[in-house]
Design a protein around this motif. Structure first.
Motif, PDB file in Angstrom:
ATOM      1  N   HIS A   8      28.978   9.240  51.591  1.00 34.03           N
ATOM      2  CA  HIS A   8      29.561  10.453  52.152  1.00 34.03           C
ATOM      3  C   HIS A   8      30.679  10.032  53.105  1.00 34.03           C
ATOM      4  O   HIS A   8      30.474   9.126  53.925  1.00 34.03           O
ATOM      5  CB  HIS A   8      28.479  11.242  52.910  1.00 34.03           C
ATOM      6  CG  HIS A   8      28.895  12.617  53.287  1.00 34.03           C
ATOM      7  ND1 HIS A   8      29.841  12.866  54.252  1.00 34.03           N
ATOM      8  CD2 HIS A   8      28.497  13.828  52.841  1.00 34.03           C
ATOM      9  CE1 HIS A   8      30.001  14.169  54.378  1.00 34.03           C
ATOM     10  NE2 HIS A   8      29.198  14.778  53.523  1.00 34.03           N
ATOM     11  N   THR A  37      21.388  11.727  62.008  1.00 33.27           N
ATOM     12  CA  THR A  37      21.186  13.113  61.578  1.00 33.27           C
ATOM     13  C   THR A  37      21.714  13.323  60.157  1.00 33.27           C
ATOM     14  O   THR A  37      21.089  14.009  59.349  1.00 33.27           O
ATOM     15  CB  THR A  37      21.840  14.086  62.577  1.00 33.27           C
ATOM     16  OG1 THR A  37      21.220  13.878  63.849  1.00 33.27           O
ATOM     17  CG2 THR A  37      21.632  15.528  62.174  1.00 33.27           C
ATOM     18  N   LEU A  38      22.834  12.663  59.838  1.00 30.29           N
ATOM     19  CA  LEU A  38      23.352  12.765  58.467  1.00 30.29           C
ATOM     20  C   LEU A  38      22.406  12.072  57.483  1.00 30.29           C
ATOM     21  O   LEU A  38      22.131  12.585  56.393  1.00 30.29           O
ATOM     22  CB  LEU A  38      24.749  12.152  58.373  1.00 30.29           C
ATOM     23  CG  LEU A  38      25.839  12.867  59.187  1.00 30.29           C
ATOM     24  CD1 LEU A  38      27.147  12.095  59.103  1.00 30.29           C
ATOM     25  CD2 LEU A  38      26.040  14.281  58.681  1.00 30.29           C
ATOM     26  N   TYR A  41      19.145  14.031  56.677  1.00 26.68           N
ATOM     27  CA  TYR A  41      19.257  15.103  55.672  1.00 26.68           C
ATOM     28  C   TYR A  41      18.843  14.580  54.299  1.00 26.68           C
ATOM     29  O   TYR A  41      18.094  15.238  53.564  1.00 26.68           O
ATOM     30  CB  TYR A  41      20.703  15.609  55.664  1.00 26.68           C
ATOM     31  CG  TYR A  41      20.992  16.681  54.670  1.00 26.68           C
ATOM     32  CD1 TYR A  41      20.562  17.990  54.866  1.00 26.68           C
ATOM     33  CD2 TYR A  41      21.700  16.383  53.509  1.00 26.68           C
ATOM     34  CE1 TYR A  41      20.837  18.974  53.929  1.00 26.68           C
ATOM     35  CE2 TYR A  41      21.980  17.357  52.570  1.00 26.68           C
ATOM     36  CZ  TYR A  41      21.547  18.646  52.791  1.00 26.68           C
ATOM     37  OH  TYR A  41      21.809  19.611  51.860  1.00 26.68           O
ATOM     38  N   GLU A  42      19.274  13.376  53.965  1.00 26.40           N
ATOM     39  CA  GLU A  42      18.892  12.770  52.684  1.00 26.40           C
ATOM     40  C   GLU A  42      17.467  12.227  52.735  1.00 26.40           C
ATOM     41  O   GLU A  42      16.712  12.344  51.769  1.00 26.40           O
ATOM     42  CB  GLU A  42      19.851  11.641  52.313  1.00 26.40           C
ATOM     43  CG  GLU A  42      21.223  12.106  51.887  1.00 26.40           C
ATOM     44  CD  GLU A  42      21.202  12.962  50.627  1.00 26.40           C
ATOM     45  OE1 GLU A  42      20.209  12.929  49.881  1.00 26.40           O
ATOM     46  OE2 GLU A  42      22.197  13.668  50.400  1.00 26.40           O
ATOM     47  N   THR A  44      14.915  13.237  54.254  1.00 28.71           N
ATOM     48  CA  THR A  44      13.856  14.263  54.240  1.00 28.71           C
ATOM     49  C   THR A  44      13.916  15.138  52.985  1.00 28.71           C
ATOM     50  O   THR A  44      13.258  16.174  52.934  1.00 28.71           O
ATOM     51  CB  THR A  44      13.962  15.171  55.486  1.00 28.71           C
ATOM     52  OG1 THR A  44      15.293  15.702  55.540  1.00 28.71           O
ATOM     53  CG2 THR A  44      13.674  14.399  56.757  1.00 28.71           C
ATOM     54  N   ARG A  45      14.656  14.693  52.008  1.00 32.72           N
ATOM     55  CA  ARG A  45      14.797  15.526  50.795  1.00 32.72           C
ATOM     56  C   ARG A  45      13.441  15.827  50.162  1.00 32.72           C
ATOM     57  O   ARG A  45      13.256  16.876  49.550  1.00 32.72           O
ATOM     58  CB  ARG A  45      15.716  14.809  49.793  1.00 32.72           C
ATOM     59  CG  ARG A  45      16.173  15.675  48.686  1.00 32.72           C
ATOM     60  CD  ARG A  45      17.305  15.037  47.927  1.00 32.72           C
ATOM     61  NE  ARG A  45      18.602  15.187  48.558  1.00 32.72           N
ATOM     62  CZ  ARG A  45      19.298  16.322  48.591  1.00 32.72           C
ATOM     63  NH1 ARG A  45      18.820  17.402  48.039  1.00 32.72           N
ATOM     64  NH2 ARG A  45      20.478  16.374  49.163  1.00 32.72           N
ATOM     65  N   LEU A  90      16.272  17.195  63.148  1.00 35.82           N
ATOM     66  CA  LEU A  90      16.019  17.870  61.865  1.00 35.82           C
ATOM     67  C   LEU A  90      14.541  18.119  61.622  1.00 35.82           C
ATOM     68  O   LEU A  90      14.190  18.949  60.789  1.00 35.82           O
ATOM     69  CB  LEU A  90      16.578  17.049  60.697  1.00 35.82           C
ATOM     70  CG  LEU A  90      18.083  16.964  60.556  1.00 35.82           C
ATOM     71  CD1 LEU A  90      18.450  16.534  59.146  1.00 35.82           C
ATOM     72  CD2 LEU A  90      18.765  18.282  60.870  1.00 35.82           C
TER      73      LEU A  90
END
Ligand code: PRP
Ligand code: URA
Ligand code: MG
Length: 213
Positions: A8, A37-38, A41-42, A44-45, A90
């Motif tokens: 990303h 934090t970015l 997100y992945e 905790t998919r 998150l």
């Protein structure tokens, strides 16, 4: 082990600033926090959720909420502490346990000097936070520790990983029957003769918190 290198532009941008030797400690801490934090997100998919009924201003609706038992987030002291806030942003209802581990810089052997975790981790999803996966000794021992307590799903979140450490985890954890994932912002080139990741970012703990001893 399932490995995910998060691709990303924002992750690459923040990681570049984090690596820069001119980045001071306050900026390093802020960038590490944002980067986690970015990655979270992945990472905790596949966090477990369960259905829940709510009412919107318009109608009843079925949604989801985090399932019980709550996930456990485990920062590996010291440097993993710099990833905790970014992760629980998150997962605010997660529980937090602590593992203090240090790598002997001559032998590169990891040892545990502190542990504050629930005795029974049966049925728990665990998120292990450690910025650097170098030789893999630290993370292999930490994951083994959680598995021995009964954890049944483990995701390691690392800012950087080396191919040597990733291969070691694959090899040492090959007997595990539970899902083990590793999510990182980059897979670097190699380790140098001192066991540091190249190009890496130096000593993560020292850059976060100042030079040890
Ligand atoms: O993959 P490995 O070769 O085991 O190395 C990685 C470990 O080394 C660093 O910790 P360190 O021992 O420097 O402790 P610190 O976090 O207190 O600085 C880093 O934060 C990892 O925990
Ligand atoms: O490059 C490395 C390797 C181990 N630990 C760090 O902090 N950095
Ligand atoms: Mg260190």
């Amino acid at each position: 082990m399932d490995t995910l290198v998060v691709d990303h532009p924002l992750v690459a941008h923040k990681l570049t600033a984090l690596r820069d030797v001119r980045t001071d400690s306050p900026t390093f801490r802020r960038l590490a926090d944002e980067l986690v934090t970015l990655l979270a997100y992945e990472a905790t998919r596949d966090v477990r959720v369960e259905p829940t009924e709510i009412t919107t201003p318009v109608s009843p609706a079925t949604g989801v909420r985090l399932a019980s038992p709550k996930p456990l987030v485990v920062p590996i002291l010291r440097a993993g502490l710099g990833m905790l806030d970014g992760m629980v942003r998150l997962l605010p209802t997660a529980e937090v346990g602590f593992l203090g581990m240090v790598r002997n810089e001559e032998t590169l052997q990891a040892s545990t000097y502190a542990e504050r975790l629930p005795d029974d981790l049966s049925g728990r999803q665990c998120y292990v936070l450690d910025p650097m996966l170098a030789t893999g000794g630290t993370l292999a021992a930490a994951i083994r520790f959680l598995v021995d307590r009964g954890a049944d799903h483990i995701t390691a979140v690392c800012l950087l990983a080396a191919p040597e450490g990733t291969a070691r985890l694959e090899h040492e954890l090959a007997d595990l029957t539970i899902p083990v994932r590793m999510v990182t912002a980059a897979m670097d080139e190699r380790l140098n003769e001192l066991g540091y990741i190249v190009p890496g970012l130096g000593d993560a703990g020292d850059r976060l918190y100042g030079v040890a001893d």
